[in-house]
Structure formats: C-alpha cells, structure tokens
Design an enzyme around this catalytic site. Structure first.
Site, PDB file in Angstrom:
ATOM      1  N   LYS A 163      29.593  99.622  85.480  1.00 57.00           N
ATOM      2  CA  LYS A 163      29.791 100.924  84.748  1.00 57.00           C
ATOM      3  C   LYS A 163      28.346 101.701  84.653  1.00 57.00           C
ATOM      4  CE  LYS A 163      32.229 102.872  81.207  1.00 57.00           C
ATOM      5  NZ  LYS A 163      33.052 102.482  79.959  1.00 57.00           N
ATOM      6  N   HIS A 217      40.993  93.875  78.056  1.00 58.16           N
ATOM      7  CA  HIS A 217      39.826  94.357  77.463  1.00 58.16           C
ATOM      8  C   HIS A 217      39.778  93.789  75.953  1.00 58.16           C
ATOM      9  CE1 HIS A 217      36.635  96.801  78.130  1.00 58.16           C
ATOM     10  NE2 HIS A 217      36.678  97.245  76.720  1.00 58.16           N
ATOM     11  N   TYR A 248      32.551  97.882  69.533  1.00 56.43           N
ATOM     12  CA  TYR A 248      32.743  96.432  70.082  1.00 56.43           C
ATOM     13  C   TYR A 248      32.643  95.364  68.895  1.00 56.43           C
ATOM     14  CZ  TYR A 248      33.527  97.799  74.661  1.00 56.43           C
ATOM     15  OH  TYR A 248      33.948  98.183  76.066  1.00 56.43           O
ATOM     16  N   ARG A 277      36.937  90.850  75.855  1.00 59.81           N
ATOM     17  CA  ARG A 277      35.836  91.428  75.885  1.00 59.81           C
ATOM     18  C   ARG A 277      35.381  91.764  74.284  1.00 59.81           C
ATOM     19  NH1 ARG A 277      31.432  94.150  78.950  1.00 59.81           N
ATOM     20  NH2 ARG A 277      30.899  95.994  77.914  1.00 59.81           N
ATOM     21  N   HIS A 320      25.687  97.360  77.796  1.00 57.60           N
ATOM     22  CA  HIS A 320      25.533  98.661  77.202  1.00 57.60           C
ATOM     23  C   HIS A 320      23.983  99.315  77.290  1.00 57.60           C
ATOM     24  CE1 HIS A 320      29.312  97.654  74.560  1.00 57.60           C
ATOM     25  NE2 HIS A 320      29.493  98.368  75.673  1.00 57.60           N
ATOM     26  N   ARG A 356      33.996  93.229  82.174  1.00 57.98           N
ATOM     27  CA  ARG A 356      34.953  94.200  82.283  1.00 57.98           C
ATOM     28  C   ARG A 356      36.064  93.744  83.254  1.00 57.98           C
ATOM     29  NH1 ARG A 356      30.320  97.212  81.872  1.00 57.98           N
ATOM     30  NH2 ARG A 356      30.129  98.398  80.050  1.00 57.98           N
TER      31      ARG A 356
END
Length: 416
Positions: free
Chosen positions: A265, A328, A364, A331, A354, A230
């Site tokens: 995150k 992004h 994604y 990613r 994740h 990120r």
C-alpha cells in the site's frame, strides 16, 4: 404571443400556452384569443399565465374562440366537469401506474421500474385505497407496522418507505396532489457496537475453530492475526517470501482493487517476524514448493481471492458463534495484542507498514476492556521496589538569591 388580424375586426392579441393537465405526462399546446378589453402585450401575458394555472389545477379551460357557436359545444357543462373530475386518478392504487410510466419516461431502466413496482406493492396492500392527496406519515406508519409484523428487515422497510416518499413527491410535480408531502420517518434500529479487534481469548477460540476446518484455514487466520497482513498482502505472498529458519516474512507485493499485483500500500516492502506457531503453520506450504508459487492457494489452485479469504474467516467465525466480520479485524487484533503485551508503538508501526505513527495510534490501537486495569498495574510495577528517599525542604536549592533584585526592575529605563 402575436396579433391576430382577419381584415374585418380590430386586431386581437393571441396567447400560446403550454400546460400540463392533471394525469398527463406531457404538456399540451393551447392557443387563446385574449379578451377584447386587453390591449397591451404585458396584460395579455398575465392573462395567459392565469389561464395556464387554471388548466393545470384541473379546471376547464376557457373557450378557444369567443362569440362562436362552436364555443358553446366545446364548453363542458357543470355535470361533465364533475364527471371529468371524478375520472381523475385519486387513490394510491390508481396513481401507481402513472408514476411508474413517468419513471420510465425519465430514463429509468425496465429492471428499476420493476423493482419500484415490487417495493410499492407493500404500500398498495395496506393503503392502496387511500387518496394520494391525503397520504402522508399516517399511511407510512401503517406500512411500517405491517411489514414489521410480517418479519421484513429494517433495510427492506426503509427502502419501501423511501420509495413511497419519492412517489408522493413526484405526484406533487405531476399535479396529482396539491401539496408537498411531509417527510416520512424510517425505522431506527439500535446497533450494538462491535469491537474492531478481538481480545486474546476470542482470537484463540477462532484459531481452534480454523484448525479444525483445515490447515489452510489455520494458516490464513494466523498470517492475518499474528503477522498483521492486509488481505491484498496475504494474497500476494509467494513461497520465496517465507524464511522459516530466520522466522521472517517478507511483504513485497499485494493484490490491489483492480486485481493486479503491485507493491504494498505505501509502496515500501517490509519484513515481519513470525511466531513459532505461525512458522509451523506455514511449513507445509513452503517445503518442496516452487519459490514463485502462491503461498496460500485457492480452492482450485492459483492465488487466493478476497472472497476466498473472507469465506475462510467466516466459516471459523460461524463455528465460534461470532458475527461475520472482514479479515481486517485480525490486523487490528494483532496490533492491539502486541501493544497489550508490551511492544513499542514504533515497532507496531513498522509491523503494520504505516508511514505515519499517528495512523497506528488513531486507527489500530483499541481498548479490549481492561486498559484501565493494565495502566494501574503498569504504574505500580514501575514504582514498586524504589527506596523511599527523605527530602528536607529547608535544604532545597533556591532558584533566586535573596535580597537580589533584577536591575531592569530596580532601575527602569524610560522610553524617550
């Protein structure tokens, strides 16, 4: 409402009315004697409500006192009433200043009022002389066509039309038009769907363009596009997080939206494998530098900013002719390419950091246009080379012995 007594005549009912006359920004106070034929308070209140409606509709109010000589002087003649009606603001141009003054009185800042004036200038230039009571979709259509012909963008046109609609609606409240305006349509522009992830040839072209710009541009694109970091995690990287020998990258910190360095995150650190060319791209930023120094620095030293990352990617995108998209997208590209190359979904989940596998699958993993072809090839590859085995259906095992009936069905038990 109260009773008026002067000692010589029978008590009279007086009504106090607050009415907003046309063109006024503040309600005025009126006091009237109800007709002598009205003797109850409820009837006087109904009469007063009718008088208020007459005033707000622009009709001359009744005399304040009946039977007095001054009443005749106050009562406007028919010609004077017509003159007053003609002085009322009618056109959009005349109403604009009243509307802007109303906006200022309701708390709009000076800059907001100026912005509304600027936008509504487009309206005045086309339909300024149209009566505000008649303005609607036809006038909005003329404004849209004129602005489109002058090259204004869709957002500017829609903002102007929205402000025009707000002004017309407010004019209804201010008694400057009798009816609520119809809904004004906005310009509908077909949006071309852009992919959330680049295919492999596009990413390679983007990397070539970044390499020509500088080594920092190349490293930025590779860290996001081959380590799936990120933006905040890229900014939080330090020299000590890179192990060139083991070809790994440790993600332990990130820059949050408040500008503070915090854990990633989901609150958990992770280790990401590095490709060979990513190792080569990061080597100049690691060798000989302090362990706690930012891995990729900004133009004037210190940590990169989000704007700096976006600017580096935007310059590479412009060189290739791609529309500008945020970092992004790299990613997403990394996750899609990894699965396309045969990576396990769980491995991609760990690479992205994740907690839930569903997040990886739903958000994604993208189709780059050849998913059906790859699925067909994978099916052929899985089944090719397998020797055909003959099957004799007469020798297939039976699931139930013939002639045997379940006891429960043969001897059913009746409920008592």
């Amino acid at each position: 409402m109260h009773e008026r007594k002067d000692g010589t005549r029978a008590p009279r009912l007086q009504v106090v009315i607050y009415a907003l006359a046309p063109g006024k920004l503040k309600a005025e106070r009126y006091r009237y004697n109800a007709p002598r034929s009205i003797t109850s308070k409820s009837a006087a209140l109904r009469w007063g409500e009718q008088v208020r409606r007459e005033i707000e509709a622009g009709r001359p109010p009744p005399p304040r006192r009946e039977g007095e000589a001054k009443a005749a002087e106050r009562k406007p003649a028919d010609g004077a009433a017509d003159a007053a009606e003609q002085k009322r603001p009618k056109t959009i141009r005349e109403v604009l200043e009243i509307y802007l003054a109303d906006c200022a009185g309701r708390g709009n800042t000076a800059s907001t009022v100026d912005a509304k004036r600027t936008k509504l200038t487009h309206v005045l230039a086309v339909v300024g002389d149209v009566e505000v009571a008649e303005a609607g979709e036809l006038e909005a259509s003329r404004v849209r066509s004129d602005m489109k012909a002058k090259g204004y963008g869709t957002t500017t046109i829609n903002t102007t039309i929205s402000m025009f609609a707000t002004m017309l609606a407010r004019c209804r409240v201010l008694r400057l038009r009798p009816t609520q305006p119809e809904k004004l349509e906005k310009v509908k522009e077909r949006k071309i769907a852009t992919p959330k992830a680049y295919d492999d040839p596009t990413f390679e072209a983007l990397l070539v363009a970044a390499t020509k710009l500088s080594s920092a541009h190349r490293a930025t694109v590779l860290v996001c596009g081959e380590a799936a970091l990120r933006v905040g995690e890229l900014i939080g990287l330090e020299v000590r997080d890179v192990n060139l020998e083991a070809r790994t990258l440790r993600v332990e910190r990130a820059l949050n939206d408040d500008g503070e360095i915090t854990p990633p995150k989901n609150g958990e650190a992770r280790t990401v494998g590095l490709t060979e060319r990513l190792v080569d791209a990061l080597r100049p930023f690691v060798d000989g530098r302090p362990p706690t120094a930012p891995l990729l620095e900004g133009r004037f030293g210190g940590r990169l900013t989000r704007g700096g990352v976006r600017d580096r990617l935007a310059r590479a995108q412009a060189a290739v002719g791609l529309p500008q998209k945020g970092p992004h997208v790299l990613r997403h590209t990394c996750a899609t390419s990894a699965l396309k190359g045969g990576a396990d979904v769980v491995a991609v989940q760990k690479m992205l950091g994740h907690r839930q596998l569903a997040t990886t699958v739903e958000a994604y993993l993208h189709d780059t246009g050849d998913s059906m072809e790859r699925a067909t090839q994978a099916l052929v590859k899985a089944r090719c080379g397998i020797a055909a085995v003959g099957t004799n259906l007469t020798q297939a095992p039976k699931t139930r012995r013939s002639g045997v009936v379940r006891k429960s069905r043969q001897n059913p038990v009746k409920a008592l």
